[in-house]
Design an enzyme around this catalytic site. Structure first.
Site, PDB file in Angstrom:
ATOM      1  N   SER A 132      33.090   2.428 -43.575  1.00 38.42           N
ATOM      2  CA  SER A 132      33.796   1.608 -42.571  1.00 38.42           C
ATOM      3  C   SER A 132      34.003   0.205 -42.993  1.00 38.42           C
ATOM      4  CB  SER A 132      33.298   1.916 -41.220  1.00 38.42           C
ATOM      5  OG  SER A 132      33.515   0.760 -40.185  1.00 38.42           O
ATOM      6  N   TYR A 145      25.001   1.099 -35.900  1.00 34.24           N
ATOM      7  CA  TYR A 145      26.246   1.648 -36.641  1.00 34.24           C
ATOM      8  C   TYR A 145      26.569   0.856 -37.945  1.00 34.24           C
ATOM      9  CZ  TYR A 145      31.016   3.398 -37.552  1.00 34.24           C
ATOM     10  OH  TYR A 145      32.200   3.838 -38.077  1.00 34.24           O
TER      11      TYR A 145
END
Ligand code: NDP
Length: 239
Positions: A132, A145
């Protein structure tokens, strides 16, 4: 028949799009996620669907060995399974942190541990990890995250270097916002609201096909060419 492609997180979002894309390209595919019914509903040719938890190596290994028995050795592993329960550090439960670390980090290691030795032996093969932009920079409410995705980058880059002389490619694709149910893992309604408010600045996320196009592009390069990383986001995404 083309070579076997193994895809984790194939029941939804990006992984589902990858399953359809590689099947259309004529590859036999092994689809791995917990919700088997959703993968079976895709009704793809030369496809095995297995309900596995990617954090459990024995489950992942059993499924891969069964698919390899039928279709030959894995030529491409795409580690796509992941969760994104966002949260504030003082409010988020330890359990959510634990699940994120297990799924997003250990979840890319289980399949890799199964397929990499043979790729090295055969001097070919590709592993693509879906990370990501949150693996490159930090965002509010994303601390754990981001930590898991930074780890995906670190593992990918280190492994890439270590297996390069064996002609094996380890690649990372880092998307910005993509239109999938990923935010549904977040339990904090206020955070979801502010994420959706921020998302309005880019109108909508990328459609999943754009990520599948990137994965296909890097895989289809000759084996001696490694597109090491792609970072892709909507043009209007500033962060
Ligand atoms: P989805 O929620 O649509 O898909 C997540 C997939 O992961 C599902 O197929 C789910 O299957 C699977 N999964 C989660 N936990 C496990 C587990 N323990 N074992 C097996 N499978 C599991 O989200 P996306 O498609 O968006 O996410 C795919 C990847 O893309 C993730 O790694 C995410 O971090 C990354 N990403 C997504 C972005 C976005 O904006 N959407 C942006 C950047 C990166 P099941 O529940 O059936 O087990």
């Amino acid at each position: 028949m083309k070579k076997l492609v193994v895809i984790t997180g194939a029941s939804s979002g990006i992984g589902k799009e990858l399953a359809i894309t590689f099947s259309k390209e004529g590859h036999p595919v092994l689809l791995l996620a917990r919700r088997k019914d959703l993968m079976e509903q895709l009704n793809l040719e030369n496809c095995i669907c297995k309900s596995v938890d990617v954090t459990k190596k024995d489950q992942v290994e059993k499924a891969i060995l069964e698919a390899e028995e039928k279709y030959g050795k894995t030529d491409l592993l795409i580690n796509c399974a992941g969760i994104m329960p966002l949260g504030k550090p003082d409010k988020q439960s330890y359990e959510e942190w634990n699940n994120m670390v297990d799924t997003n980090i250990k979840g890319i290691l289980t399949g890799t541990n199964v397929v990499l030795p043979n790729m090295i032996k055969e001097n070919k093969g590709t592993i693509i990890n879906i990370s990501s932009i949150a693996g490159r920079k930090t965002f509010d409410n994303h601390s754990v995250y981001c930590g898991t995705k930074f780890a995906v980058h670190a593992i990918t880059e280190s492994m890439r270097k270590e297996v390069a002389d064996k002609n094996v490619r380890i690649i990372v694709i880092s998307p910005g916002v993509v239109e999938t149910p990923l935010l549904s893992h977040t339990t904090d309604e206020q955070i979801k609201e502010s994420y959706n408010e921020w998302k309005k600045t880019i109108e909508s996320g990328l459609d999943t096909q754009k990520i599948a196009d990137c994965v296909k592009f890097v895989y289809c390069m000759p084996q001696d060419v490694c597109v090491r990383e792609i970072v892709i986001a909507k043009t209007k995404q500033q962060d």
